[in-house]
Design an enzyme around this catalytic site. Sequence first.
Site, PDB file in Angstrom:
ATOM      1  N   LYS A  35      -4.659  14.982 -28.986  1.00 33.98           N
ATOM      2  CA  LYS A  35      -4.623  14.837 -27.683  1.00 33.98           C
ATOM      3  C   LYS A  35      -4.791  16.534 -27.622  1.00 33.98           C
ATOM      4  O   LYS A  35      -3.203  16.673 -28.324  1.00 33.98           O
ATOM      5  CB  LYS A  35      -4.443  14.101 -26.853  1.00 33.98           C
ATOM      6  CG  LYS A  35      -4.772  13.757 -25.655  1.00 33.98           C
ATOM      7  CD  LYS A  35      -4.543  12.723 -25.070  1.00 33.98           C
ATOM      8  CE  LYS A  35      -4.221  12.219 -23.612  1.00 33.98           C
ATOM      9  NZ  LYS A  35      -3.752  11.722 -22.374  1.00 33.98           N
ATOM     10  N   SER A 110      -6.880   8.917 -19.595  1.00 33.46           N
ATOM     11  CA  SER A 110      -6.971  10.148 -20.312  1.00 33.46           C
ATOM     12  C   SER A 110      -6.959  10.630 -21.415  1.00 33.46           C
ATOM     13  O   SER A 110      -8.013  11.799 -21.178  1.00 33.46           O
ATOM     14  CB  SER A 110      -6.260  11.173 -18.912  1.00 33.46           C
ATOM     15  OG  SER A 110      -4.096  11.187 -20.432  1.00 33.46           O
ATOM     16  N   SER A 134      -2.993   5.175 -20.457  1.00 32.54           N
ATOM     17  CA  SER A 134      -3.760   6.314 -20.387  1.00 32.54           C
ATOM     18  C   SER A 134      -4.659   6.056 -22.113  1.00 32.54           C
ATOM     19  O   SER A 134      -5.196   6.930 -22.741  1.00 32.54           O
ATOM     20  CB  SER A 134      -3.697   7.865 -21.077  1.00 32.54           C
ATOM     21  OG  SER A 134      -3.967   8.086 -19.318  1.00 32.54           O
TER      22      SER A 134
HETATM   23  N1  GLN Z   1      -4.543   6.800 -14.684  1.00 27.87           N
HETATM   24  C1  GLN Z   1      -2.364   6.721 -14.936  1.00 27.87           C
HETATM   25  C2  GLN Z   1      -2.783   8.081 -13.938  1.00 27.87           C
HETATM   26  O1  GLN Z   1      -3.533   8.728 -13.794  1.00 27.87           O
HETATM   27  C3  GLN Z   1      -2.319   6.759 -16.433  1.00 27.87           C
HETATM   28  C4  GLN Z   1      -2.344   8.393 -17.275  1.00 27.87           C
HETATM   29  C5  GLN Z   1      -1.747   8.575 -18.932  1.00 27.87           C
HETATM   30  O2  GLN Z   1      -1.367   7.287 -18.687  1.00 27.87           O
HETATM   31  N2  GLN Z   1      -1.556   9.657 -18.955  1.00 27.87           N
HETATM   32  O3  GLN Z   1      -1.514   9.181 -13.947  1.00 27.87           O
END
Ligand code: GLN
Length: 432
Positions: A35, A110, A134
């Site tokens: 990532k 994400s 995410s």
């Molecule tokens: N969707 C969650 C957020 O926007 C989780 C994001 C993540 O785990 N990086 O914070």
Amino acid sequence: MSATDDGDDPFNAFVTRCRVGGGDGMLSDLSIGVKDNISTEDVETTCASQVLEGYVPPYDATAVKRLKDAGASIVGKTNLDEFGMGSTTETSAYGATRNPVDPERVPGGSSGGSAAAVAAGEVDAALGTDTGGSVRCPAAFCGVVGYKPTYGLVSRYGLIAYANSLECIGPIADDVETVGRVLDVIAGEDHRDGTCNLEAGDLASAAREPVELGGLSVAVPEELVGDGVDPDVEAEFERAVDVLKSEGASVDRVSMPSLERALAAYYVIAMGEASSNLARFDGVRYGPGGGDGDWNESFSSARAGFGDEVKRRVMLGTFALSEGYHDEYYDKAQQARELVRRDFHRVFEDADVVASPTMPVTAFELGEALDDPLEMYQMDVNTVPVNLAGVPSVSVPAGDVDGLPVGLQLTAAKNRDAELLSTAAAFEEAWS
Ligand code: GLN
């Protein structure tokens, strides 16, 4: 190396292609995507943000260094929501990633690039990061396995921080065994991250040795099923529960009242931490130079490159931490976080794992959630409690609704990662 719009990348899973590592070692047979918020020496690392365009870290994150030392080939940096903020991989400055199962739909986020690259067969495994789901959300939407370790099991050194008290690096792959092999390599103490102090144990073997489901006790919290969960997703989840039962597991319906507050608490804490962590992108330490003018002007022009979602979170987080509002928001959120921790602790006195659908819905169409951030935040309702409590959790494929994958989320007590992998392996076997 720079961000590319690669013709060989039909799902836009990658921000940058590279070829580093590879050699002898336990992972010499694996190609891996990383990532793009995880630092890679000499390979551009953008967090899918304009602000970091052209930034080439001079060092590897510990997880990346361990992958290289184990002989893995790193073949690209995968797309994400800018700085990991989102659940769809649409807020990337490099365009949205598409879901290989249905390219008109989001891959989740994400870590959507990581899950899409695995689902499309472009890599054997990928690293994602999970701050509030995410890794598990895109794994569920793309029909692959995603693992969020116990907080403190995998070093965050070299992970560009979004919300440091919540986030963990975790692997995504087609099966539990591969997830276990990657986790085994990246896990374990690191003196460069003061919070990473857990003994890892043999996680690769654990993932290869399914538990006897006959002895397993499973808790299903009523707060994570029913209201708000799509009825078809819930029906698939109940099918997974039936499979566990038919293998002899005992399943209890429980209540975890604190979970009703978890989503609100998560977003206050995550945004507060984001506002503080992203202060380093000021055009002096990181980010494009802000040019002439006084400090305030220069600082704000350097930050103009952030996308709307990042700006929204920095502003809301700054507000929640500011004098006069701190007690009302941030402190309350921390109290709620403690209640979530206690609820998990109580449930794990009797249960080996907590089970729920990973996501309350299947992958939605591209563009559907962009206009309504609150609706997008709601999607994280089942995943964020895990990060507040710091416990390990995995999403394993468990059926589909009209061809769109559904994930089963299994969560265990702190530091029970080996047991959780063996449980996930047993479910995977029983389901197939
Ligand atoms: N969707 C969650 C957020 O926007 C989780 C994001 C993540 O785990 N990086 O914070």
